[in-house]
Motif scaffolding. Structure first.
Motif, PDB file in Angstrom:
ATOM      1  N   LEU A 169      69.004  23.607  27.425  1.00 25.59           N
ATOM      2  CA  LEU A 169      70.194  22.758  27.476  1.00 25.59           C
ATOM      3  C   LEU A 169      70.479  22.283  28.899  1.00 25.59           C
ATOM      4  N   SER A 170      70.288  23.168  29.878  1.00 26.95           N
ATOM      5  CA  SER A 170      70.517  22.782  31.273  1.00 26.95           C
ATOM      6  C   SER A 170      69.529  21.703  31.706  1.00 26.95           C
ATOM      7  N   LEU A 171      68.281  21.850  31.309  1.00 24.17           N
ATOM      8  CA  LEU A 171      67.279  20.852  31.669  1.00 24.17           C
ATOM      9  C   LEU A 171      67.587  19.514  30.996  1.00 24.17           C
ATOM     10  N   LEU A 172      67.948  19.536  29.732  1.00 22.45           N
ATOM     11  CA  LEU A 172      68.286  18.294  29.039  1.00 22.45           C
ATOM     12  C   LEU A 172      69.474  17.597  29.698  1.00 22.45           C
ATOM     13  N   HIS A 173      70.445  18.378  30.119  1.00 17.86           N
ATOM     14  CA  HIS A 173      71.643  17.811  30.752  1.00 17.86           C
ATOM     15  C   HIS A 173      71.299  17.070  32.036  1.00 17.86           C
ATOM     16  N   ASP A 174      70.366  17.621  32.813  1.00 19.12           N
ATOM     17  CA  ASP A 174      70.045  17.058  34.134  1.00 19.12           C
ATOM     18  C   ASP A 174      68.724  16.289  34.153  1.00 19.12           C
ATOM     19  N   PHE A 175      68.100  16.133  33.000  1.00 19.17           N
ATOM     20  CA  PHE A 175      66.723  15.667  32.920  1.00 19.17           C
ATOM     21  C   PHE A 175      66.484  14.383  33.724  1.00 19.17           C
ATOM     22  N   ASP A 176      67.339  13.403  33.559  1.00 17.88           N
ATOM     23  CA  ASP A 176      67.095  12.088  34.165  1.00 17.88           C
ATOM     24  C   ASP A 176      67.480  12.009  35.641  1.00 17.88           C
ATOM     25  N   THR A 177      68.129  13.038  36.159  1.00 18.02           N
ATOM     26  CA  THR A 177      68.550  13.018  37.559  1.00 18.02           C
ATOM     27  C   THR A 177      67.718  13.943  38.442  1.00 18.02           C
ATOM     28  N   LEU A 178      66.883  14.773  37.820  1.00 21.53           N
ATOM     29  CA  LEU A 178      66.070  15.712  38.602  1.00 21.53           C
ATOM     30  C   LEU A 178      64.879  14.995  39.236  1.00 21.53           C
ATOM     31  N   THR A 179      64.451  15.506  40.368  1.00 21.52           N
ATOM     32  CA  THR A 179      63.205  14.998  40.940  1.00 21.52           C
ATOM     33  C   THR A 179      62.047  15.433  40.040  1.00 21.52           C
ATOM     34  N   GLU A 180      60.932  14.743  40.149  1.00 21.66           N
ATOM     35  CA  GLU A 180      59.788  15.048  39.296  1.00 21.66           C
ATOM     36  C   GLU A 180      59.302  16.479  39.509  1.00 21.66           C
ATOM     37  N   ASP A 181      59.305  16.953  40.758  1.00 25.48           N
ATOM     38  CA  ASP A 181      58.825  18.308  41.047  1.00 25.48           C
ATOM     39  C   ASP A 181      59.723  19.370  40.396  1.00 25.48           C
ATOM     40  N   ILE A 182      61.032  19.186  40.529  1.00 29.30           N
ATOM     41  CA  ILE A 182      61.961  20.170  39.961  1.00 29.30           C
ATOM     42  C   ILE A 182      61.891  20.143  38.441  1.00 29.30           C
ATOM     43  N   ARG A 183      61.834  18.948  37.862  1.00 29.05           N
ATOM     44  CA  ARG A 183      61.736  18.841  36.410  1.00 29.05           C
ATOM     45  C   ARG A 183      60.472  19.527  35.906  1.00 29.05           C
ATOM     46  N   GLU A 184      59.359  19.320  36.601  1.00 27.48           N
ATOM     47  CA  GLU A 184      58.101  19.925  36.191  1.00 27.48           C
ATOM     48  C   GLU A 184      58.170  21.449  36.285  1.00 27.48           C
ATOM     49  N   ALA A 185      58.814  21.953  37.333  1.00 28.78           N
ATOM     50  CA  ALA A 185      58.933  23.405  37.483  1.00 28.78           C
ATOM     51  C   ALA A 185      59.759  24.005  36.339  1.00 28.78           C
ATOM     52  N   LYS A 186      60.825  23.330  35.951  1.00 23.67           N
ATOM     53  CA  LYS A 186      61.667  23.821  34.860  1.00 23.67           C
ATOM     54  C   LYS A 186      60.937  23.755  33.524  1.00 23.67           C
ATOM     55  N   LEU A 187      60.184  22.692  33.310  1.00 22.81           N
ATOM     56  CA  LEU A 187      59.395  22.586  32.082  1.00 22.81           C
ATOM     57  C   LEU A 187      58.355  23.707  32.014  1.00 22.81           C
ATOM     58  N   ALA A 188      57.695  23.961  33.127  1.00 25.08           N
ATOM     59  CA  ALA A 188      56.680  25.011  33.155  1.00 25.08           C
ATOM     60  C   ALA A 188      57.300  26.379  32.879  1.00 25.08           C
ATOM     61  N   GLU A 189      58.494  26.619  33.401  1.00 24.06           N
ATOM     62  CA  GLU A 189      59.168  27.897  33.170  1.00 24.06           C
ATOM     63  C   GLU A 189      59.506  28.063  31.687  1.00 24.06           C
ATOM     64  N   ILE A 190      60.007  26.993  31.067  1.00 24.45           N
ATOM     65  CA  ILE A 190      60.331  27.057  29.642  1.00 24.45           C
ATOM     66  C   ILE A 190      59.066  27.294  28.828  1.00 24.45           C
ATOM     67  N   GLU A 191      57.994  26.612  29.165  1.00 23.19           N
ATOM     68  CA  GLU A 191      56.731  26.809  28.455  1.00 23.19           C
ATOM     69  C   GLU A 191      56.268  28.260  28.543  1.00 23.19           C
ATOM     70  N   ALA A 192      56.352  28.840  29.726  1.00 18.21           N
ATOM     71  CA  ALA A 192      55.900  30.227  29.917  1.00 18.21           C
ATOM     72  C   ALA A 192      56.764  31.197  29.114  1.00 18.21           C
ATOM     73  N   ASN A 193      58.079  30.975  29.138  1.00 18.43           N
ATOM     74  CA  ASN A 193      58.984  31.897  28.449  1.00 18.43           C
ATOM     75  C   ASN A 193      58.934  31.749  26.930  1.00 18.43           C
ATOM     76  N   ALA A 194      58.698  30.517  26.461  1.00 17.37           N
ATOM     77  CA  ALA A 194      58.698  30.277  25.015  1.00 17.37           C
ATOM     78  C   ALA A 194      57.302  30.324  24.406  1.00 17.37           C
ATOM     79  N   GLY A 195      56.268  30.327  25.241  1.00 16.76           N
ATOM     80  CA  GLY A 195      54.905  30.358  24.729  1.00 16.76           C
ATOM     81  C   GLY A 195      54.500  29.076  24.034  1.00 16.76           C
ATOM     82  N   VAL A 196      54.902  27.943  24.612  1.00 13.58           N
ATOM     83  CA  VAL A 196      54.594  26.642  24.011  1.00 13.58           C
ATOM     84  C   VAL A 196      54.043  25.715  25.092  1.00 13.58           C
ATOM     85  N   THR A 197      53.523  24.573  24.652  1.00 13.81           N
ATOM     86  CA  THR A 197      53.112  23.509  25.559  1.00 13.81           C
ATOM     87  C   THR A 197      53.901  22.256  25.208  1.00 13.81           C
TER      88      THR A 197
END
Length: 329
Positions: A169-197
């Motif tokens: 939810l936090s990532l979705l809220h800020d998705f369009d305002t985050l820099t590409e690097d920060i967005r990618e780091a958050k996506l990678a963290e969610i993938e690792a924690n949820a076991g998805v791609t």
């Protein structure tokens, strides 16, 4: 659905003026609700009045005077069944919006995780719309439908689920305002924690919504004692809802008809609002009234076409006017 003509008069309720146009909006929303309820009845799906609609039914026998929408909820199994049958069961002129929108492009643009049923503004002429929906002239009227999901009984599992909800939810809220690097780091963290791609394209946000819905619907009744919505699980911090509170249904007066509600509505409303019998005005999360922008646009359209009366005059005398209309406006 029938409403007496005096229903549409300006009226003070709880020292709050409800104008004619809001009464017409309420009636239009009730028409959309009736369409959904008829489908629920056909497939033996149990809906419940929820949030402000439940509060209004209990405290006001209708809408909360300063509220302008309808909310209902279904347990996840019934919710999923409803979603599966809506495409073939909705009458012409109505459509699904939100995460499960009829239009794939709209699903990509959605910022809500629940479902809305709305009138298709491209289907109705303004004249036909006014006649069908009790004089309400603003096409796109909707009601909201929320899923009730089971919260795992195991506290560690529940904590992990909550953490994942918060992250997404936090990532979705800020998705369009985050820099590409920060967005990618958050996506990678969610993938690792949820076991998805997750994809890295125009479907990324939709995939995050779908992931959150999948997480919310992982557990069934046998594994849980409570139900709730994942956005409340993530951030609300209030008491969750006991699953047995939804075991029985009662029908409460709501304006000119009766609406389904959980028999334990007192416990549910207390969990939502505390002392819910004390009115607190303007607590809705969106602008009031929801049709304010459309109202201004219609005034300007009518003025350009040479009509300078009020919108209410236009509605009451719709057959007397020859206003240029577009179904796409």
């Amino acid at each position: 659905m029938n409403f007496p003509e005096n229903f549409f008069q300006d009226e003070y309720r709880s020292d709050f003026l409800v104008p004619e146009m809001m009464k017409r909006a309420w009636a239009a929303e009730c028409e959309v609700l009736e369409v959904v309820v008829n489908i629920c009845d056909k497939y033996h799906l149990q809906y419940f009045a929820d949030c402000g609609t439940l509060l209004g039914a209990v405290r006001h026998k209708g809408f909360v005077p300063w509220d302008d929408d309808i909310d209902i909820a279904l347990k996840r199994k019934d919710y999923n069944t409803l979603l599966s049958v809506l495409p073939k069961e909705l009458p012409e002129g109505f459509l699904v919006d939100g995460l499960h929108a009829s239009d794939p492009a709209q699903r990509l643009r959605t910022n809500i995780g629940h479902t809305s049923i709305k009138t298709d503004k491209h289907y109705w002429s303004i004249r036909d719309y006014i006649k069908r929906f009790h004089g309400f002239p603003f096409r796109g009227t909707s009601i909201d439908i929320f899923p009730l999901d089971y919260i795992p009984r195991d506290p560690d599992t529940a904590l992990i689920q909550k953490f994942l909800f918060q992250s997404i939810l936090s990532l979705l809220h800020d998705f369009d305002t985050l820099t590409e690097d920060i967005r990618e780091a958050k996506l990678a963290e969610i993938e690792a924690n949820a076991g998805v791609t997750l994809p890295r394209d125009e479907t990324t946000k939709l995939s995050l919504h779908n992931l959150m819905e999948a997480l919310a619907s992982m557990f069934d009744e046998s594994e849980c004692d409570e139900v709730d919505y994942y956005f409340r699980v993530a951030f609300d911090g209030k008491q969750h809802l006991k699953k047995e509170w939804f075991d029985e249904v009662v029908y409460l007066p709501f304006e000119t008809f009766k609406i389904a509600a959980p028999r334990n509505y007192h416990e549910i409303l207390t969990a939502y609002y505390g002392d819910y019998q004390i009115p607190v005005k303007f607590t809705q999360a969106h602008g009031y009234p929801f049709y304010a922008k459309g109202e201004q646009e219609l005034k300007e359209t009518l003025a350009r076409q040479g009509f300078h009366g009020s919108i209410n005059d236009f509605i009451r005398n719709i057959d007397s006017f020859h206003i240029l209309d577009s179904r796409h406006s």
